[in-house]
Design a protein around this motif. Sequence first.
Motif, PDB file in Angstrom:
ATOM      1  N   ARG B 118      -0.829   2.665  -1.892  1.00 36.55           N
ATOM      2  CA  ARG B 118      -1.981   1.570  -2.080  1.00 36.55           C
ATOM      3  C   ARG B 118      -3.053   1.883  -2.669  1.00 36.55           C
ATOM      4  NH1 ARG B 118      -1.037  -2.299   2.250  1.00 36.55           N
ATOM      5  NH2 ARG B 118       1.008  -1.893   3.063  1.00 36.55           N
ATOM      6  N   GLN B 119      -3.295   1.183  -3.697  1.00 37.49           N
ATOM      7  CA  GLN B 119      -4.669   1.268  -4.405  1.00 37.49           C
ATOM      8  C   GLN B 119      -5.559   0.205  -4.463  1.00 37.49           C
ATOM      9  OE1 GLN B 119      -3.905   2.171  -8.455  1.00 37.49           O
ATOM     10  NE2 GLN B 119      -5.254   3.783  -8.692  1.00 37.49           N
ATOM     11  N   HIS B 120      -6.719   0.168  -3.836  1.00 35.37           N
ATOM     12  CA  HIS B 120      -7.726  -0.788  -3.730  1.00 35.37           C
ATOM     13  C   HIS B 120      -6.810  -1.961  -3.038  1.00 35.37           C
ATOM     14  CE1 HIS B 120     -10.308   1.554  -5.804  1.00 35.37           C
ATOM     15  NE2 HIS B 120      -9.897   1.279  -7.016  1.00 35.37           N
ATOM     16  N   ASN B 121      -6.694  -3.244  -3.544  1.00 33.32           N
ATOM     17  CA  ASN B 121      -5.834  -4.384  -2.973  1.00 33.32           C
ATOM     18  C   ASN B 121      -4.324  -4.223  -3.496  1.00 33.32           C
ATOM     19  OD1 ASN B 121      -6.742  -5.240  -5.454  1.00 33.32           O
ATOM     20  ND2 ASN B 121      -6.649  -7.465  -4.497  1.00 33.32           N
ATOM     21  N   ARG B 124       1.734  -0.322  -4.845  1.00 34.01           N
ATOM     22  CA  ARG B 124       2.737  -0.077  -5.649  1.00 34.01           C
ATOM     23  C   ARG B 124       3.882   0.701  -4.844  1.00 34.01           C
ATOM     24  NH1 ARG B 124       0.475   0.735 -10.482  1.00 34.01           N
ATOM     25  NH2 ARG B 124      -1.947   0.644 -10.577  1.00 34.01           N
ATOM     26  N   CYS B 155      -1.638  -9.769  -1.582  1.00 33.08           N
ATOM     27  CA  CYS B 155      -2.174  -8.978  -2.477  1.00 33.08           C
ATOM     28  C   CYS B 155      -1.181  -8.507  -3.651  1.00 33.08           C
ATOM     29  CB  CYS B 155      -2.712  -7.614  -1.643  1.00 33.08           C
ATOM     30  SG  CYS B 155      -1.279  -6.722  -1.328  1.00 33.08           S
TER      31      CYS B 155
END
Lengths: 440, 175
Positions: B118-121, B124, B155
């Motif tokens: 998870r990267q910001h919102n 992956r 998201c």
Amino acid sequence: MGSSSARSFSTLLEFTAGYVTSVRWITTTGKKVYVLDMRAQQLLRPLACRSLATSHPRAEIKAAAEEEFRTLEIGRKKRERFTAKTFKPATMLPPRYKQQKTDQDWGSVWPAARTFHPATVPFPVRQGYPASGQPTPDKWANAELMKIPNFLHLTPPVIKRQCEALKKFCTPWPAGLETTAKQEKHFPVTVSKSSYLHSSPTIRDPKARIVTLKVHLRSLDLDYHGRDKLLRLVGERYDADTDCLTLVADRCPLSQQNYDYCQYLLTVLYNESMKTEPWEHEKELVDLEKYVWEGSPSQAAAQNVVTARGINDAEELLKEYGQVVTDLHNEGEDEATVLRYQESVMKLLGLTDPQDTATASEPKYIQGERGQDKDGWVGQARRDWVVRGVKLWEEGCEGQRDRGVLQPPAQHHDKNRAFALLSLEDTSRHLRAFQKTQIG
Amino acid sequence: MSAILQRFISRSQLSLWHNTVQWMLPGAELRGLHTTAIANKAQAGRYRVTRDRSRPLTYEMANQPFKIAHRKSWNSWNTTSLLEGMREPETVVEDIFIRRFMTGTWHNLFLSEVIIKRQHNMVRIAGIVHQKINAQKMYFLTGYCEELLSYWLKCPVKLELQTVTDKQDVIYKYI
């Protein structure tokens, strides 16, 4: 559904050139209708096609008749050897890195953050703990490389390019704000708040509401009373070391509201501090925030001493003494303030300074016991005792010397040295000896 | 005392007796009767060794759970476990759901664990997939998963997969 499909089915039958319609009886149950409906459609599709194509059905039957007869197989049928169904891999393109040139633009190959992919990254890279007798796992089919975050999208040329692109949004640093002193002069208030970026679909964080306002008290236009009152009002929010007043607001749900509240607080604090309420005149000596020498008993005593001694230019002496006493009270008793107090008292009383002829620069009368002398009161008491004892000693010695009874010890022949080396115990011992001689 | 008891009475009986006593005398001192699971027999993430050393293990399987952060890293990457991190329970449940959805949708195709970063919102999803189905189907499944998961998780979701032709490519060692 059953009846409607059956109805459409029957219309279909009627459309397809009036073929046998004996399946009509099935319309009673839904499921069967569906199955048979499908079957009948499949059955009837070639007929319908044929009718559309206007070809005769007999032609196909003729073609089938021309095929070979089935051969009669006598005995056991030969079994075909069973072969496992093998997966034939599809024709794969070669990995991308084989088509990449050495002078390619890497920033456009890997433009944004992305999971590691071995076919795109042109260099060999290995990660993992090797199994015994094997090399370190390489980049192909290596899940560890896919787990870790990489910075392949942030190579130096790419960062440079992005900075160049961002440059047009930057403004020059405002003139006249080069130094910290200038910034502080023009913008004395610092407001800070934090924004939080979690790896979550929400950008809300309750901690983002907290607003901190910092201002130096020296940048506020306060008089002595106002400053004192402000300090009493803010309490622990003032840091004396940095002269900084810190207001933290977190009671409202939004940071804007908290910011407004901070501004409000600062305004109210300033205005309240500048006001003088009628009850503030009831402040007494114990309510004073610090020691004030003017009008204190100490000043009266010093004045008495000065008048008794008949000093003419006592102004400076008194001023210095007052300053020293104030420091002693306000800064606390430490070695420096007590020493200054001692010097000042001796100057005021007109006593000779024993330090002038003593050997070292530090006060020798407390030599050897300096460790116990941290408490100023003890030092003061001992000093009083020493002074009194030496005076008695001198008087006694003078009396004895006249009669030729007592000679002072050889090492104590100097008056100042005797003063310096005497400790409390010594004094009492000498006093006792003196008393004995008096009696004897 | 308890050792003798345990020799003659089964664990379930002991547990039952313990519960009964607790019901009759709440808070009764029963230090001798320890009826919880045995703590030093952890089985998770451990594979039985075969006689002919024929059990294939991937790198993930070959390293036990206590080797996380030493020899292997986590399969979920997010900021919930940081100091004052947010949405920890939601993130865990979402990760469980994503793993189930991926293994079910890419049925028998995933050769590694499903890696969720998870990267910001953004979410992956990475992993290694077997090339058993043709490319068109893979493209379809990728788009299908991204579309449905981003609709459910509200998201953007990205699938970043690596494919291998042979299952043997991910085998680290045999035990």
